[in-house]
Design an enzyme around this catalytic site. Structure first.
Site, PDB file in Angstrom:
ATOM      1  N   THR A  32      23.293  43.410  67.577  1.00 35.94           N
ATOM      2  CA  THR A  32      22.995  43.983  68.892  1.00 35.94           C
ATOM      3  C   THR A  32      24.223  44.096  69.785  1.00 35.94           C
ATOM      4  OG1 THR A  32      20.723  43.185  68.853  1.00 35.94           O
ATOM      5  CG2 THR A  32      21.676  43.528  71.022  1.00 35.94           C
ATOM      6  N   ASP A  77      22.645  46.131  61.251  1.00 35.96           N
ATOM      7  CA  ASP A  77      21.709  45.207  61.873  1.00 35.96           C
ATOM      8  C   ASP A  77      21.635  44.039  60.903  1.00 35.96           C
ATOM      9  OD1 ASP A  77      19.126  43.905  62.473  1.00 35.96           O
ATOM     10  OD2 ASP A  77      18.833  45.626  63.802  1.00 35.96           O
ATOM     11  N   SER A  78      21.699  42.812  61.393  1.00 34.97           N
ATOM     12  CA  SER A  78      21.773  41.695  60.441  1.00 34.97           C
ATOM     13  C   SER A  78      20.475  41.532  59.654  1.00 34.97           C
ATOM     14  CB  SER A  78      22.177  40.394  61.141  1.00 34.97           C
ATOM     15  OG  SER A  78      21.101  39.825  61.839  1.00 34.97           O
ATOM     16  N   THR A 109      21.973  38.485  65.607  1.00 39.94           N
ATOM     17  CA  THR A 109      21.415  37.134  65.717  1.00 39.94           C
ATOM     18  C   THR A 109      20.330  36.853  64.676  1.00 39.94           C
ATOM     19  OG1 THR A 109      19.769  37.844  67.344  1.00 39.94           O
ATOM     20  CG2 THR A 109      21.869  37.004  68.197  1.00 39.94           C
ATOM     21  N   GLN A 292       9.274  22.401  57.530  1.00 42.27           N
ATOM     22  CA  GLN A 292       9.087  23.553  58.426  1.00 42.27           C
ATOM     23  C   GLN A 292       9.497  23.205  59.863  1.00 42.27           C
ATOM     24  OE1 GLN A 292       4.969  24.786  58.177  1.00 42.27           O
ATOM     25  NE2 GLN A 292       5.091  25.084  55.962  1.00 42.27           N
ATOM     26  N   CYS A 293       9.646  21.890  60.135  1.00 40.52           N
ATOM     27  CA  CYS A 293       9.977  21.475  61.508  1.00 40.52           C
ATOM     28  C   CYS A 293      11.441  21.774  61.804  1.00 40.52           C
ATOM     29  CB  CYS A 293       9.741  19.982  61.681  1.00 40.52           C
ATOM     30  SG  CYS A 293       8.036  19.512  61.431  1.00 40.52           S
TER      31      CYS A 293
END
Ligand code: ASP
Length: 360
Positions: A32, A77-78, A109, A292-293
């Protein structure tokens, strides 16, 4: 001496006395930050960033290091990045490591945490700072967060003495392989749940020296992978079936990150699910357990639901992020001829990506 410059930074930051100004290479790879509005939405524009940076008065300030900009086309775009992009960035740094005091990579990002993690493994032996940054709002926007990110990253790359792959965003310097994108809207877009920031940028710039890794001996180019392994990340969810897991772990999958609950817990009461994992491990798939935390570590000894995975031959991901684990698997399976060696190195700290003392 002619041309000698006393060159330093503002309050609280180690000043540097050198015969010449330090020099930073800015690599623009997409995102971006360098995008412009098009009829199809924001898209990269190869000429935009150089023209914009040439008009930024901050970038010619005598307190700032000298810098060169290189546009690594194709700009993307990443979200469109693949491991080939990690390799071309790694090789751009490796080829010039001796020519610059530090590197800034202007990147999107969305997958910045993956690229930063991958670079931390690919750039084995790194001796200079490599700082990834980007922005939530394009520079075409008057409220863009990109301006300050560019200026401070260039400054830090020359002076911070953090010879690691890091992410600079919203006043914080984070170890890249510990960082995750946590926000798509807020300017505070990245955090590292298992490691405090390596640097905090306010009126003073504070570097957490005790956390910073020692410089490596330097890179050798070119950086190549012997093979391109098929790796997957599987987020476990209530209701996942053995058929789905079998399909995901089937050949050609060579490595898998299981993103489990909490401290590494898996629905172990579903015997067929566990059997699917066991079958994959027996076939030689390297499976690693990550939480997943955003913070905390996998403890495969804590609950019977985690222990079941350990007994099935799943490696603990300790406190690695899934991004770090996935890129590490890719790197290890891409470079180690022996999957046993890859499995062994997976549990070791290669680039500051994991802490083993807290985990089973
Ligand atoms: N989609 C963009 C990218 O990752 C988002 C951004 O840069 O913030 O390239």
């Amino acid at each position: 001496m002619p041309g000698a410059a006393r060159w330093g930074t503002r309050a609280g930051f180690a000043s540097v006395r050198r015969m010449t100004r330090p020099r930073v290479l800015v690599l623009h790879v997409g995102g971006t930050i360098g995008m412009v509005r098009t009829p199809r939405g924001y898209a990269p524009d190869p000429g935009f960033l150089a023209a914009f940076m040439a008009r930024m008065p901050e970038l010619t300030h005598p307190d700032l290091p000298a810098w060169d900009l290189e546009v690594l086309e194709p700009l993307r775009d990443s979200a469109d990045f693949s491991p080939d992009d990690w390799l071309r960035i790694a090789n751009a740094v490796a080829a010039r490591e001796g020519d610059y005091d530090g590197f800034v990579v202007l990147h999107g990002t969305d997958t910045m945490a993956y690229t930063a993690s991958a670079l931390s493994f690919l750039l084995d032996g790194l001796s200079k700072p490599v700082i990834l940054t980007g922005s939530q709002l394009s520079l075409v926007h008057p409220r863009s967060d990109g301006r300050e990110h560019i200026v401070t990253s260039i400054l830090l790359a020359a002076t911070c003495r953090v010879p690691e792959v890091t992410i600079y965003f919203r006043s914080r310097l984070l170890r890249g392989n510990r960082a995750q994108k946590i926000q798509s809207d807020d300017f505070l877009a990245f955090d590292s749940g298992n490691l405090p920031p390596l640097g905090q940028v306010g009126v003073s710039i504070r570097i957490a020296r005790h956390l910073v890794r020692a410089p490596g001996p330097g890179l050798s180019a070119p950086i190549v992978l012997d093979r391109r392994p098929h790796v997957v990340a599987v987020r476990i969810f209530p209701g996942i079936t053995a058929e789905v897991l079998d399909a995901i772990l089937a050949p050609p999958t060579a490595g898998a990150v299981l993103e489990t609950y909490g401290a590494g817990n898996f629905p172990s009461a579903q015997a067929d699910l566990l059997a699917a994992v066991e079958r994959a491990v027996r076939r030689g798939v390297v499976v690693v357990n990550c939480s997943q935390c955003h913070g905390g570590a996998v403890r495969q000894d804590l609950y019977s639901t985690g222990r079941a995975l350990a007994e099935a031959g799943v490696e603990s991901g300790h406190d690695m992020t899934p991004e770090a684990a996935l890129t590490k698997l890719y790197y290890l399976l891409g470079t180690c001829d022996d999957p046993g060696a890859a499995r062994d190195r997976l549990g070791r700290d290669l680039a500051g990506e994991l802490t083993t003392s807290t985990a089973a």
